[in-house]
Design an enzyme around this catalytic site. Structure first.
Site, mmCIF file in Angstrom:
data_model
loop_
_atom_site.group_PDB
_atom_site.id
_atom_site.type_symbol
_atom_site.label_atom_id
_atom_site.label_comp_id
_atom_site.label_asym_id
_atom_site.label_seq_id
_atom_site.Cartn_x
_atom_site.Cartn_y
_atom_site.Cartn_z
ATOM 1 C CB SER A 68 -0.951 -0.040 1.196
ATOM 2 O OG SER A 68 -1.954 0.958 1.085
ATOM 3 C CG ASP A 119 -6.942 -2.191 -3.889
ATOM 4 O OD1 ASP A 119 -7.524 -1.174 -3.461
ATOM 5 O OD2 ASP A 119 -5.715 -2.370 -3.787
ATOM 6 C CG HIS A 152 -5.901 -1.821 -0.226
ATOM 7 N ND1 HIS A 152 -5.055 -1.449 -1.243
ATOM 8 C CD2 HIS A 152 -5.392 -1.265 0.909
ATOM 9 C CE1 HIS A 152 -4.088 -0.692 -0.756
ATOM 10 N NE2 HIS A 152 -4.257 -0.575 0.553
#
Length: 302
Positions: free
Chosen positions: A149, A247, A277
């Protein structure tokens, strides 16, 4: 393919987020409360807490070998969450699967620390690891950067900085569902619309969660903040870009992988079906996703 049923079941059991502004302290406390005790974590040959020129790092040695390749890991958390502890299990899994010595970096976070403090800490840790190659027992081979991320943002930015400064030790970059374009205009990527709600991370939450970082001085037009804004991607290290089907950030990661390949960089893009995610951090135990660490190992051995 819809979101994996185990992930959907988990999300359905979560309480609604509290009303009002995002509270960093409360979210950090909740995240830390779910860290398992040390006795329940994956055992490795050695785990050491130390500092790299003042930056907290945790070094994971997978076995008794005297020398290893190195992997510098930057945790995710929208630039204000995450820690060495919340991602301890992920770093351990990487060390075990790859056979590399993993150096996880506890960089400074927003909003307490303005941009580019966190990014500078990641760069410092990378340079310090190279300087301490004998102490770390680097075997002279793999020297990778990786992150999930927002940690993927840092990994991509560090790889780019190394190239720009003529520093050629970084051999690979591994980006797990990276946040590469902090311009969250929904028209930019189809996944921002297709995966807007119901999959954990929601498109409407991107701006408020990343506001701590942006408001600290991180300009989304700056390639150090949004690596997708970099005009020339040629010469960067080979990349593994792992994305999640469900995501909102899926398409920006895949577009970045395609641009790397178009620029002559070896780039592998791997989309995990039914994943949301954060799946590497939270759901890598599911059979459908366990292969992500093996895939990482195989990529890093090229």
């Amino acid at each position: 393919m819809p979101l994996h049923p185990e992930i959907a079941k988990f999300l359905a059991a979560q309480p609604a987020p509290p009303a009002g502004p995002v509270d960093p302290a409360a979210l950090r406390a909740d995240e830390e409360s779910h860290v398992p005790p040390l006795a329940e974590r994956l055992p490795l040959h050695a785990v050491e807490n130390t500092y790299a020129d003042g930056v907290p790092v945790r070094i994971y040695t997978p076995d008794e070998a005297e020398r290893h390749g190195l992997l510098l890991y930057f945790h995710g958390g929208a630039f204000f969450l995450g820690s060495l502890d919340t991602h301890d299990h992920l770093a351990r899994s990487l060390a075990e699967a790859t056979g590399l010595k993993v150096v996880s970096v506890g960089y400074r976070r927003a909003p307490e620390h303005a941009f580019p403090a966190g990014l500078d800490d990641c760069w410092t840790a990378v340079r310090r690891a190279a300087a301490a190659r004998e102490r770390l027992g680097w075997d002279g081979g793999t020297f990778a950067v990786a992150g999930d991320s927002s940690g993927g943002t840092f990994a991509a930015a560090v790889a780019a900085r190394a190239h720009d400064e003529g520093w050629d030790l970084i051999t690979h970059q591994v980006l797990y569902y990276p946040s590469l374009d902090l311009d969250f205009d929904e028209e930019r990527y189809a996944s921002l619309r297709e995966n807007a709600v119901g999959n954990g991370l929601e498109t409407a939450g991107l701006k408020p969660f990343n506001a701590f970082y942006v408001d600290s001085g991180a300009d989304p037009a700056d390639p150090r903040v949004s690596p997708a804004k970099r005009a020339d991607l040629s010469g960067l290290p080979p990349a593994l870009v792992v994305t999640a089907e469900c995501d909102p950030l899926r398409d920006e990661g895949e577009a970045y992988g395609r641009r790397l390949a178009d620029a002559g960089v070896e780039a592998k893009v791997r989309r995990y079906a039914g994943a949301g995610h954060g799946f590497v951090q939270h759901f890598s135990w599911l059979p459908e996703f366990q292969g992500v660490f093996t895939e990482t190992r195989n990529f890093l051995r090229r």
